[in-house]
Motif scaffolding. Structure first.
Motif, short mmCIF file in Angstrom:
data_model
loop_
_atom_site.label_atom_id
_atom_site.label_comp_id
_atom_site.label_asym_id
_atom_site.label_seq_id
_atom_site.Cartn_x
_atom_site.Cartn_y
_atom_site.Cartn_z
N GLY A 111 -0.79 -3.67 -5.21
CA GLY A 111 0.77 -4.07 -5.22
C GLY A 111 1.45 -2.80 -4.19
N HIS A 112 0.70 -2.00 -3.64
CA HIS A 112 1.29 -1.02 -2.74
C HIS A 112 0.30 -0.77 -1.46
CE1 HIS A 112 4.36 0.06 -5.93
NE2 HIS A 112 3.42 0.01 -6.62
N ILE A 113 0.40 -1.47 -0.60
CA ILE A 113 -0.54 -1.67 0.56
C ILE A 113 -0.76 -0.14 1.30
CG2 ILE A 113 1.09 -2.44 2.10
CD1 ILE A 113 -1.37 -3.86 3.50
N LEU A 114 0.41 0.50 1.33
CA LEU A 114 0.63 1.88 2.03
C LEU A 114 0.97 2.95 0.90
CD1 LEU A 114 2.64 0.87 5.25
CD2 LEU A 114 0.08 1.06 5.04
N GLY A 115 0.72 2.66 -0.21
CA GLY A 115 0.93 3.79 -1.13
C GLY A 115 2.43 3.89 -1.57
N THR A 116 2.56 4.88 -2.30
CA THR A 116 3.92 5.36 -2.76
C THR A 116 4.42 6.61 -2.46
OG1 THR A 116 3.06 5.79 -4.92
CG2 THR A 116 3.95 3.58 -4.64
N ASP A 117 5.55 7.02 -2.32
CA ASP A 117 6.09 8.14 -2.21
C ASP A 117 6.12 9.27 -3.53
OD1 ASP A 117 8.42 7.37 -3.28
OD2 ASP A 117 9.78 7.53 -1.60
N ASN A 118 6.99 10.24 -3.24
CA ASN A 118 7.33 10.97 -4.65
C ASN A 118 7.85 10.61 -5.70
OD1 ASN A 118 9.50 11.51 -2.68
ND2 ASN A 118 10.07 13.18 -4.05
N LEU A 119 8.65 9.53 -5.60
CA LEU A 119 9.44 9.00 -6.54
C LEU A 119 8.88 7.72 -6.88
CD1 LEU A 119 12.84 9.62 -5.28
CD2 LEU A 119 11.72 11.07 -7.06
N GLY A 120 7.53 7.07 -6.65
CA GLY A 120 7.07 5.94 -6.76
C GLY A 120 7.40 4.84 -5.92
N ARG A 121 8.24 5.06 -5.00
CA ARG A 121 8.85 4.10 -4.11
C ARG A 121 7.85 3.45 -3.38
NH1 ARG A 121 14.31 7.46 -2.50
NH2 ARG A 121 12.36 8.67 -1.86
N ASP A 122 7.90 2.10 -3.07
CA ASP A 122 6.66 1.52 -2.13
C ASP A 122 7.12 1.83 -0.79
OD1 ASP A 122 5.85 -1.00 -0.36
OD2 ASP A 122 4.61 -0.90 -2.16
N THR A 123 5.91 2.55 -0.15
CA THR A 123 6.19 3.15 1.30
C THR A 123 6.34 1.89 2.30
OG1 THR A 123 4.95 4.92 0.92
CG2 THR A 123 4.94 4.43 3.00
N PHE A 124 5.43 0.82 2.18
CA PHE A 124 5.60 -0.55 3.21
C PHE A 124 7.07 -0.98 3.04
CE2 PHE A 124 5.14 -5.14 3.86
CZ PHE A 124 4.71 -4.78 5.18
N VAL A 125 7.49 -1.31 2.06
CA VAL A 125 9.09 -1.77 1.70
C VAL A 125 9.92 -0.79 2.40
CG1 VAL A 125 10.57 -2.41 0.22
CG2 VAL A 125 8.09 -3.23 -0.39
N ARG A 126 9.72 0.28 2.11
CA ARG A 126 10.70 1.29 2.76
C ARG A 126 10.66 1.72 4.16
NH1 ARG A 126 13.65 4.72 -0.40
NH2 ARG A 126 13.28 6.54 1.39
N GLN A 133 12.52 -7.13 -2.04
CA GLN A 133 12.14 -6.24 -2.81
C GLN A 133 12.91 -5.09 -2.41
OE1 GLN A 133 7.85 -6.11 -1.20
NE2 GLN A 133 7.23 -5.85 -3.26
N ASP A 134 13.28 -4.33 -3.57
CA ASP A 134 14.24 -3.13 -3.28
C ASP A 134 13.55 -1.91 -3.01
OD1 ASP A 134 16.31 -1.35 -3.48
OD2 ASP A 134 16.88 -1.86 -5.72
N PRO A 135 13.92 -1.33 -1.78
CA PRO A 135 13.01 -0.25 -1.46
C PRO A 135 13.67 1.04 -2.25
CG PRO A 135 14.87 -0.71 0.01
CD PRO A 135 14.72 -1.61 -0.80
N LEU A 136 14.59 0.88 -3.17
CA LEU A 136 15.02 2.07 -4.06
C LEU A 136 14.48 2.12 -5.38
CD1 LEU A 136 18.80 1.80 -2.96
CD2 LEU A 136 16.80 3.17 -1.74
N VAL A 137 13.88 1.06 -5.69
CA VAL A 137 13.51 1.02 -7.22
C VAL A 137 12.23 2.41 -7.24
CG1 VAL A 137 11.87 -0.33 -8.69
CG2 VAL A 137 13.83 -1.33 -7.25
N GLN A 138 12.38 2.96 -8.30
CA GLN A 138 11.31 3.97 -8.40
C GLN A 138 10.32 3.87 -9.55
OE1 GLN A 138 13.90 7.73 -9.24
NE2 GLN A 138 15.16 7.29 -7.42
N ASP A 139 9.41 4.31 -9.48
CA ASP A 139 8.28 4.33 -10.50
C ASP A 139 7.42 5.76 -10.47
OD1 ASP A 139 6.49 3.53 -12.45
OD2 ASP A 139 5.50 2.08 -11.25
N ILE A 140 8.18 6.71 -11.35
CA ILE A 140 7.52 7.87 -11.22
C ILE A 140 6.14 8.08 -11.77
CG2 ILE A 140 7.92 10.31 -12.37
CD1 ILE A 140 10.18 9.20 -10.49
N ALA A 141 5.75 7.05 -12.78
CA ALA A 141 4.13 7.03 -13.17
C ALA A 141 3.23 6.75 -11.99
CB ALA A 141 3.98 5.74 -14.38
#
Length: 294
Positions: free
Chosen positions: A50-65, A32-40
């Protein structure tokens, strides 16, 4: 290993090593790419599908990052720790073995490095050469040399009076044979334990530099960058600050426990310490009776 160390330290160390294996294996399996953004889906809460630890301000997966950030931290800080361990051990052995002018020059240089606060020295290096992974490796490789050098210096001074070292000298062992043989093996357990402890300090230093924008360069994930971003959006998503902060604290404490376990496991005096902790053995008592034996 279970008998020669504290059970709590053993279990904690096994958990840390399993976590390190997971950190390096997961990116190869998940891809999985930690740089993929999903603003929505920005600021998705913890537990979102699909996001066990949520997402950040740009919609990037927190767990992967978080996984990629931990891997980057371990690689960069581990490389710097290895460099400082090799150089510091060599300087400590040379200063303690040859003494005289070598001792004077080497230990004065070590004390000069030790006089600079780590963060101030790191900021100076970054201002000269710019932020980046290689700069962080160089910083960690320099600022932690005094810790290894002073530790090895004191240990070698005591090892020089050991009987097996004196015997090796009497039997015609060369200086290189003594340094690479009994002296290096004697300080090995201490250096390895100090290495894990220094790795914790290096992770803390790198996280502080990344928090200030002087460490790992964005958009590459790191704990310091995640904490810095989470602080800016704490009111919208507190978990984005609390999760990487908690992971950083637990990682630093865990490496300290691993250092204690390695020291207890490899220290040749560990068995004697365990015996003393266990207490004296009870000797069976015998009653003296009077009379004539048959």
């Amino acid at each position: 290993m279970w008998r020669r160390s504290n059970p709590g330290l053993f279990v904690t160390s096994c958990f840390v090593f399993a976590l390190l294996v997971f950190i390096f294996v997961y990116p190869l399996v998940a891809q999985q790419d930690p740089l993929v953004q999903d603003i929505a889906n920005a600021f998705a809460p913890v537990g979102t599908s699909g996001h066990i630890l949520g997402t950040d301000n740009l919609g990037r997966d927190t767990f992967v990052r978080l996984i990629y950030g931990l891997r980057t931290e371990i690689i960069v800080c581990g490389a710097g720790t290895l460099i400082s361990a090799v150089i510091g051990t060599l300087l400590g052995i040379l200063a303690a073995y040859f003494q005289g002018a070598t001792d004077l020059v080497v230990m004065r240089v070590v004390e000069i490095i030790l006089a600079f606060p780590n963060l101030v020295f790191a900021m100076l290096i970054v201002s000269l050469y710019g932020a980046g992974n290689s700069t962080v490796v160089a910083i960690c490789g320099v600022v932690f040399i005094p810790g290894f050098a002073r530790l090895v210096y004191g240990e070698v001074l005591s090892l020089r009076r050991a009987l097996y070292v004196e015997s090796a000298e009497l039997f015609g062992g060369s200086r290189w044979q003594l340094i690479s043989g009994p002296l290096l093996r004697g300080v090995g357990p201490l250096v390895l334990a100090q290495g894990f402890l220094t790795l914790a300090f290096a992770v803390g230093l790198e996280s502080g530099l990344s928090f200030l924008g002087l460490g790992i360069v964005p958009p590459s994930p790191s704990l310091g960058l995640m904490i810095s971003t989470g602080q800016q959006y704490f009111m919208q998503a507190p978990a984005q600050l609390l999760i990487p902060s908690a992971v950083l604290v637990l990682l630093l404490v865990a490496f300290g426990y691993v250092a204690d376990w390695v020291r207890d496991l490899l220290d040749p005096r560990g068995a004697e310490k365990s015996k003393r902790k266990a207490g004296p053995r009870q000797v069976p008592s015998f009653q003296v009776t009077q009379g004539v034996s048959a």
